[in-house]
Structure formats: structure tokens, C-alpha cells
Scaffold this motif. Structure first.
Motif, PDB file in Angstrom:
ATOM      1  N   ARG A   1     -14.701  89.583 101.913  1.00  0.00           N
ATOM      2  CA  ARG A   1     -13.931  88.525 102.570  1.00  0.00           C
ATOM      3  C   ARG A   1     -12.666  88.247 101.760  1.00  0.00           C
ATOM      4  O   ARG A   1     -12.659  88.337 100.535  1.00  0.00           O
ATOM      5  CB  ARG A   1     -14.737  87.231 102.679  1.00  0.00           C
ATOM      6  CG  ARG A   1     -15.947  87.303 103.596  1.00  0.00           C
ATOM      7  CD  ARG A   1     -15.531  87.341 105.048  1.00  0.00           C
ATOM      8  NE  ARG A   1     -16.676  87.246 105.931  1.00  0.00           N
ATOM      9  CZ  ARG A   1     -17.387  88.273 106.355  1.00  0.00           C
ATOM     10  NH1 ARG A   1     -17.062  89.495 105.944  1.00  0.00           N
ATOM     11  NH2 ARG A   1     -18.400  88.107 107.173  1.00  0.00           N
TER      12      ARG A   1
ATOM     13  N   VAL B   1     -20.959  81.634 103.562  1.00  0.00           N
ATOM     14  CA  VAL B   1     -20.436  82.907 104.055  1.00  0.00           C
ATOM     15  C   VAL B   1     -21.539  83.602 104.846  1.00  0.00           C
ATOM     16  O   VAL B   1     -22.664  83.739 104.356  1.00  0.00           O
ATOM     17  CB  VAL B   1     -19.965  83.807 102.896  1.00  0.00           C
ATOM     18  CG1 VAL B   1     -19.538  85.169 103.423  1.00  0.00           C
ATOM     19  CG2 VAL B   1     -18.820  83.147 102.144  1.00  0.00           C
TER      20      VAL B   1
ATOM     21  N   GLU C   1     -10.929  83.155 103.405  1.00  0.00           N
ATOM     22  CA  GLU C   1     -12.035  83.142 104.362  1.00  0.00           C
ATOM     23  C   GLU C   1     -13.349  82.691 103.734  1.00  0.00           C
ATOM     24  O   GLU C   1     -14.346  82.531 104.428  1.00  0.00           O
ATOM     25  CB  GLU C   1     -12.226  84.541 104.958  1.00  0.00           C
ATOM     26  CG  GLU C   1     -11.032  85.061 105.743  1.00  0.00           C
ATOM     27  CD  GLU C   1     -11.184  86.503 106.179  1.00  0.00           C
ATOM     28  OE1 GLU C   1     -10.485  86.906 107.122  1.00  0.00           O
ATOM     29  OE2 GLU C   1     -12.003  87.238 105.575  1.00  0.00           O
ATOM     30  N   ILE C   2     -13.345  82.497 102.415  1.00  0.00           N
ATOM     31  CA  ILE C   2     -14.581  82.142 101.718  1.00  0.00           C
ATOM     32  C   ILE C   2     -14.730  80.623 101.674  1.00  0.00           C
ATOM     33  O   ILE C   2     -13.868  79.915 101.172  1.00  0.00           O
ATOM     34  CB  ILE C   2     -14.574  82.717 100.288  1.00  0.00           C
ATOM     35  CG1 ILE C   2     -14.508  84.242 100.338  1.00  0.00           C
ATOM     36  CG2 ILE C   2     -15.824  82.270  99.534  1.00  0.00           C
ATOM     37  CD1 ILE C   2     -14.396  84.892  98.977  1.00  0.00           C
TER      38      ILE C   2
ATOM     39  N   CYS D   1     -24.133  87.105 101.896  1.00  0.00           N
ATOM     40  CA  CYS D   1     -24.372  86.304 103.098  1.00  0.00           C
ATOM     41  C   CYS D   1     -25.364  85.206 102.746  1.00  0.00           C
ATOM     42  O   CYS D   1     -26.358  85.448 102.051  1.00  0.00           O
ATOM     43  CB  CYS D   1     -24.921  87.193 104.210  1.00  0.00           C
ATOM     44  SG  CYS D   1     -25.470  86.289 105.686  1.00  0.00           S
TER      45      CYS D   1
END
Length: 232
Positions: free
Chosen positions: A100, A109, A104-105, A91
């Protein structure tokens, strides 16, 4: 009986044709061979089929019930778009490891709504806010205004990472401190004004500025950009 086209006419009348259709096996004038046996790929039952037909794969019961059909395999490696599954990434705020999908990256993130709110608060304040007009000497103290103007002139009012110009941005690019101002504030050996050196600032568009703030663009890369300008 004579026919105009031998390959199109094989019966002299509809009555003979109807009678021929009722024939089976070797009694049928169109019969070209014996029945063959195959094993149903679905239920493993043996069945017979004519060689003139397609190669036997499924028995009539499985064909009629539709059980010969199977859903395509679309999971994991069988999926044509499979590229390795989920990845473990940290994160951008709390550095907690999360999983992920590659799609989605992005550059940033985030693991939770709380971290997302904190990131937005940090990224869009001050010079990171899209409505930021450059500020003055209030936040950064003496020397900031003059070094900011010098950096913009040196960098030709363009982002030194992506190349976006003043005209493309619709305003001047941001001027980013490569070593953050907060480092100088907390240092016992430096003053706030030490942050405002031309060698420590670089012109960046809003998007690249956010990346630099969250270390997506490393300091060495930024320093090489201004070193190459020849006037750092």
C-alpha cells in the motif's frame, strides 16, 4: 539633428529608423558585438546568437518545433512528494501481506472485499455497533451490568484513550473487555463471569473500541489507563 532626450531618440525620422532596422551585424548602429556560437542542448547542433540575447541553449529549429520542451520527471525519487514508495503491511483480518502507498495506510488495512466484509461484521456488532445501547445480561451473563456501570463511573463516562466525553459522544461510551470474553468462555479454568472484573474493563468511545478489538491499541496500554485511575 538635436533631440530632447538622447537616450530615447536615436533616429531623426521614421525613414532613418526603418533603414537602420534593415542593417545587420556591424552595419547596424545598435550592434554591440559579434555573434557567438553555442551547441543546442536538444539536438547538439551548433548555432549562432547575439550576446545581447539570452544565453543560447536551443537552436531555432528546436525552439520552433517545441522540442526543447520536456515533460517534468514526476516518478519515484524525482517527485517532490516521494516518501519511499509502497510499504508492505499485513491485512487486519487474514494477515496476508499487501503493498500500500503510505497515504492508503490507516489503522485498519484490508486485502480484499471478503476481508473487508468480515471486518465490518466483527467491528460493528454488539458493543461495536454505533446504535448499541449497552445490552443487558443476556449475552455476557450475570455480573456484566453491574461491572459495566462501575466502569463507567470509575472512568467518568469518558473514553480513556482519546478523552471523548459523554456529552461529546451523545451517549455513554462503550465498556470494553481488555481480555476478551471469548477467552474466558473457551478456558477450562475460568467461568464466563470471570471476565467481568473491574480490572478487565475500560470505557472507550466507538472508534477507540474498534481499534482495541483489532489490537491497534495494545492491552498493556489499556491496563495502564485504568491503573492510573487509582480505582481499578
Amino acid at each position: 539633428m538635436e533631440f530632447h532626450s538622447e537616450h530615447e531618440k536615436v533616429y531623426c525620422s521614421p525613414e532613418c529608423r526603418d533603414a537602420a532596422v534593415s542593417f545587420a551585424g556591424a552595419d547596424n548602429p545598435n550592434y554591440e558585438g559579434k555573434l557567438e556560437t553555442a551547441t543546442c542542448r536538444r539536438c547538439s547542433t551548433e548555432f549562432e546568437y547575439y550576446p545581447s540575447e539570452k544565453e543560447g541553449k536551443y537552436c531555432s529549429e528546436c525552439v520552433e518545433s517545441g522540442q526543447w520542451q520536456s515533460a517534468p520527471e514526476v516518478t519515484a525519487e524525482a517527485n517532490g512528494q516521494w516518501n519511499g514508495g509502497k510499504e508492505r503491511v499485513p491485512c487486519a483480518v487474514c494477515e496476508t501481506t499487501v503493498e500500500r502507498w503510505p497515504s492508503e495506510i490507516s489503522d485498519t488495512v484490508l486485502c480484499s472485499e471478503a476481508c473487508r466484509s468480515e471486518w465490518l461484521s466483527e467491528a460493528f456488532r454488539g458493543s461495536g455497533h454505533p446504535n448499541w445501547k449497552g445490552g443487558g445480561n443476556v449475552e455476557y451473563g450475570p455480573g456484566w451490568h453491574s461491572v459495566r456501570e462501575a466502569a463507567l463511573e470509575r472512568d467518568e463516562y469518558s473514553c480513556q484513550v482519546c478523552g471523548a466525553t459523554h456529552d461529546e459522544l451523545g451517549r455513554n461510551p462503550d465498556v470494553h473487555h481488555i481480555t476478551p470474553v471469548r477467552w474466558f468462555v473457551t478456558s477450562n479454568d475460568h467461568e464466563l463471569t470471570d471476565a467481568h472484573q473491574l480490572s478487565n474493563v475500560i470505557a472507550l468511545c466507538n472508534s477507540c473500541h474498534r481499534k482495541a478489538e483489532f489490537d491497534t491499541i495494545e492491552e498493556d496500554v489499556l491496563r495502564s489507563k485504568i491503573a492510573n485511575s487509582g480505582t481499578a
